[in-house]
Design an enzyme around this catalytic site. Structure first.
Site, PDB file in Angstrom:
ATOM      1  N   THR A 195      -3.336   5.793  -7.967  1.00 51.20           N
ATOM      2  CA  THR A 195      -2.354   6.106  -9.017  1.00 51.20           C
ATOM      3  C   THR A 195      -2.043   4.850  -9.829  1.00 51.20           C
ATOM      4  O   THR A 195      -2.089   4.867 -11.059  1.00 51.20           O
ATOM      5  CB  THR A 195      -1.052   6.642  -8.389  1.00 51.20           C
ATOM      6  OG1 THR A 195      -1.364   7.730  -7.534  1.00 51.20           O
ATOM      7  CG2 THR A 195      -0.068   7.092  -9.445  1.00 51.20           C
ATOM      8  N   ASP A 249       9.740  11.604  -0.958  1.00 49.26           N
ATOM      9  CA  ASP A 249       9.977  12.972  -0.464  1.00 49.26           C
ATOM     10  C   ASP A 249       8.902  13.447   0.502  1.00 49.26           C
ATOM     11  O   ASP A 249       7.798  12.903   0.553  1.00 49.26           O
ATOM     12  CB  ASP A 249       9.990  13.949  -1.629  1.00 49.26           C
ATOM     13  CG  ASP A 249       8.587  14.165  -2.198  1.00 49.26           C
ATOM     14  OD1 ASP A 249       7.928  13.155  -2.526  1.00 49.26           O
ATOM     15  OD2 ASP A 249       8.138  15.319  -2.276  1.00 49.26           O
ATOM     16  N   LYS A 253       1.086  -0.013   1.273  1.00 50.31           N
ATOM     17  CA  LYS A 253       0.339   0.188   2.528  1.00 50.31           C
ATOM     18  C   LYS A 253      -1.006  -0.507   2.380  1.00 50.31           C
ATOM     19  O   LYS A 253      -1.977   0.105   1.911  1.00 50.31           O
ATOM     20  CB  LYS A 253       0.110   1.683   2.773  1.00 50.31           C
ATOM     21  CG  LYS A 253       1.366   2.511   2.954  1.00 50.31           C
ATOM     22  CD  LYS A 253       0.952   3.954   3.265  1.00 50.31           C
ATOM     23  CE  LYS A 253       2.094   4.920   3.197  1.00 50.31           C
ATOM     24  NZ  LYS A 253       1.659   6.318   3.252  1.00 50.31           N
ATOM     25  N   ASP A 285      -0.229   3.447  -2.031  1.00 58.51           N
ATOM     26  CA  ASP A 285      -0.906   3.933  -0.824  1.00 58.51           C
ATOM     27  C   ASP A 285      -2.409   3.663  -0.983  1.00 58.51           C
ATOM     28  O   ASP A 285      -2.903   2.604  -0.592  1.00 58.51           O
ATOM     29  CB  ASP A 285      -0.570   5.426  -0.691  1.00 58.51           C
ATOM     30  CG  ASP A 285      -1.171   6.096   0.515  1.00 58.51           C
ATOM     31  OD1 ASP A 285      -1.700   5.390   1.386  1.00 58.51           O
ATOM     32  OD2 ASP A 285      -1.126   7.330   0.598  1.00 58.51           O
ATOM     33  N   THR A 286      -3.153   4.574  -1.605  1.00 54.50           N
ATOM     34  CA  THR A 286      -4.570   4.295  -1.863  1.00 54.50           C
ATOM     35  C   THR A 286      -4.733   3.325  -3.032  1.00 54.50           C
ATOM     36  O   THR A 286      -5.783   2.702  -3.177  1.00 54.50           O
ATOM     37  CB  THR A 286      -5.330   5.589  -2.218  1.00 54.50           C
ATOM     38  OG1 THR A 286      -4.775   6.127  -3.426  1.00 54.50           O
ATOM     39  CG2 THR A 286      -5.227   6.615  -1.097  1.00 54.50           C
ATOM     40  N   GLY A 287      -3.726   3.241  -3.881  1.00 51.26           N
ATOM     41  CA  GLY A 287      -3.799   2.386  -5.067  1.00 51.26           C
ATOM     42  C   GLY A 287      -4.398   3.097  -6.274  1.00 51.26           C
ATOM     43  O   GLY A 287      -4.427   2.544  -7.374  1.00 51.26           O
ATOM     44  N   GLU A 321       6.966   1.471  -9.331  1.00 54.85           N
ATOM     45  CA  GLU A 321       6.449   2.469  -8.380  1.00 54.85           C
ATOM     46  C   GLU A 321       7.270   2.450  -7.094  1.00 54.85           C
ATOM     47  O   GLU A 321       7.804   1.402  -6.712  1.00 54.85           O
ATOM     48  CB  GLU A 321       4.993   2.135  -8.033  1.00 54.85           C
ATOM     49  CG  GLU A 321       3.961   2.861  -8.876  1.00 54.85           C
ATOM     50  CD  GLU A 321       3.706   4.293  -8.413  1.00 54.85           C
ATOM     51  OE1 GLU A 321       4.597   4.899  -7.788  1.00 54.85           O
ATOM     52  OE2 GLU A 321       2.614   4.803  -8.690  1.00 54.85           O
ATOM     53  N   ARG A 367      14.587  12.885  -0.511  1.00 52.82           N
ATOM     54  CA  ARG A 367      14.693  11.787  -1.483  1.00 52.82           C
ATOM     55  C   ARG A 367      16.055  11.110  -1.420  1.00 52.82           C
ATOM     56  O   ARG A 367      16.206   9.934  -1.740  1.00 52.82           O
ATOM     57  CB  ARG A 367      14.474  12.300  -2.908  1.00 52.82           C
ATOM     58  CG  ARG A 367      13.072  12.811  -3.188  1.00 52.82           C
ATOM     59  CD  ARG A 367      12.901  13.040  -4.687  1.00 52.82           C
ATOM     60  NE  ARG A 367      11.751  13.857  -5.001  1.00 52.82           N
ATOM     61  CZ  ARG A 367      10.498  13.415  -5.118  1.00 52.82           C
ATOM     62  NH1 ARG A 367      10.248  12.142  -4.914  1.00 52.82           N
ATOM     63  NH2 ARG A 367       9.517  14.223  -5.424  1.00 52.82           N
ATOM     64  N   GLY A 421       9.414   9.599  -7.446  1.00 50.30           N
ATOM     65  CA  GLY A 421       9.775   8.751  -6.313  1.00 50.30           C
ATOM     66  C   GLY A 421      10.494   7.453  -6.633  1.00 50.30           C
ATOM     67  O   GLY A 421      11.283   6.969  -5.839  1.00 50.30           O
TER      68      GLY A 421
HETATM   69  P1  5GP Z   1      -1.648   6.395  -4.190  1.00 54.23           P
HETATM   70  O1  5GP Z   1      -2.278   6.837  -5.479  1.00 54.23           O
HETATM   71  O2  5GP Z   1      -1.418   4.914  -4.126  1.00 54.23           O
HETATM   72  O3  5GP Z   1      -2.435   6.888  -3.014  1.00 54.23           O
HETATM   73  O4  5GP Z   1      -0.290   7.149  -4.032  1.00 54.23           O
HETATM   74  C1  5GP Z   1       0.778   6.925  -4.840  1.00 54.23           C
HETATM   75  C2  5GP Z   1       1.808   8.015  -4.699  1.00 54.23           C
HETATM   76  O5  5GP Z   1       1.619   8.812  -3.519  1.00 54.23           O
HETATM   77  C3  5GP Z   1       3.176   7.426  -4.551  1.00 54.23           C
HETATM   78  O6  5GP Z   1       3.767   7.165  -5.794  1.00 54.23           O
HETATM   79  C4  5GP Z   1       3.902   8.503  -3.773  1.00 54.23           C
HETATM   80  O7  5GP Z   1       4.402   9.475  -4.648  1.00 54.23           O
HETATM   81  C5  5GP Z   1       2.833   9.118  -2.919  1.00 54.23           C
HETATM   82  N1  5GP Z   1       2.843   8.569  -1.543  1.00 54.23           N
HETATM   83  C6  5GP Z   1       1.966   7.718  -0.990  1.00 54.23           C
HETATM   84  N2  5GP Z   1       2.289   7.427   0.273  1.00 54.23           N
HETATM   85  C7  5GP Z   1       3.421   8.117   0.536  1.00 54.23           C
HETATM   86  C8  5GP Z   1       4.280   8.217   1.691  1.00 54.23           C
HETATM   87  O8  5GP Z   1       4.084   7.614   2.759  1.00 54.23           O
HETATM   88  N3  5GP Z   1       5.362   9.021   1.555  1.00 54.23           N
HETATM   89  C9  5GP Z   1       5.638   9.716   0.420  1.00 54.23           C
HETATM   90  N4  5GP Z   1       6.728  10.462   0.420  1.00 54.23           N
HETATM   91  N5  5GP Z   1       4.863   9.632  -0.687  1.00 54.23           N
HETATM   92  C10 5GP Z   1       3.772   8.842  -0.622  1.00 54.23           C
END
Ligand code: 5GP
Length: 184
Positions: free
Chosen positions: A114, A166, A138, A110-112, A106, A172, A52
């Site tokens: 990763t 994506d 977010k 989202d959840t943080g 990055e 993308r 991404g």
């Molecule tokens: P986290 O671990 O913070 O929940 O998620 C991180 C990864 O989830 C991001 O690098 C991305 O690849 C994917 N992701 C989270 N939210 C979105 C979103 O709204 N759209 C897309 N396309 N990917 C997301």
């Protein structure tokens, strides 16, 4: 009212315009300015998180005025719209981050989960300094406390595509960011 022509169909879902190019460019410029100020005269290793972050990384480096090394890691933790919670690294960190100023790049936090796991993994390799830059955040979705050094735009808890992001590997290439379109 949204014109049908502005709506993009990817697979089985529709997406509507959300963040225009100017807004995204401003966010990239803001982050680049902060990095230029913080690392003035120093060398920086940018590590983009594939897939991404490749568009954000590409635009960011054009604005950076610090001496750069560039590398990528690849995570596959997202399957469609559901975060698996599991972090699989398809392309791992290299040992040569030891002693370097590292910034993880990055697309979105989202959840943080990763970001926090990547930061933990990278810190084990003993970089000189370690920061993270994310184009989008977010804040309402965070499930863990995560270090956030450079954030472009805070968005609500909506699913977005475009500018590297994506939906099932599609969208993308879109030059701006779209959000899921829900007819009400
Ligand atoms: P986290 O671990 O913070 O929940 O998620 C991180 C990864 O989830 C991001 O690098 C991305 O690849 C994917 N992701 C989270 N939210 C979105 C979103 O709204 N759209 C897309 N396309 N990917 C997301």
């Amino acid at each position: 009212m949204i014109q049908a022509a502005e709506i993009v169909k990817l697979g089985d879902l529709h997406f509507e315009p959300f963040l225009m190019s100017e807004t995204i460019d401003e966010a990239v410029q803001k982050i680049a300015g902060q990095i230029n100020r913080d690392y003035n005269g120093e060398e920086v290793l940018l590590i983009g998180v594939l897939n991404g972050a490749f568009v954000f990384m590409n635009e960011l480096i054009k604005q950076l005025e610090v001496s750069l090394e560039i590398d990528f890691i690849k995570v596959s933790s997202y399957d469609g719209m559901n975060s698996s919670g599991e972090l699989a690294l398809a392309l791992d960190f290299k040992n040569d981050i030891k002693g370097k100023n590292v910034i993880l790049i990055e697309d979105i936090i989202d959840t943080g989960l990763t970001a926090s796991r990547l930061l933990k993994m990278a810190s084990c390799l003993r970089p000189r300094s370690l920061k993270i830059a994310s184009l989008l955040l977010k804040p309402d979705s965070l499930k863990t406390q995560v270090q956030m050094d450079y954030v472009g735009i805070e968005i609500p808890d909506v699913f977005v595509v475009g500018y590297g992001l994506d939906y099932d590997q599609k969208g993308r290439e879109l030059p701006m960011i779209y959000k899921l379109y829900q007819e009400d």
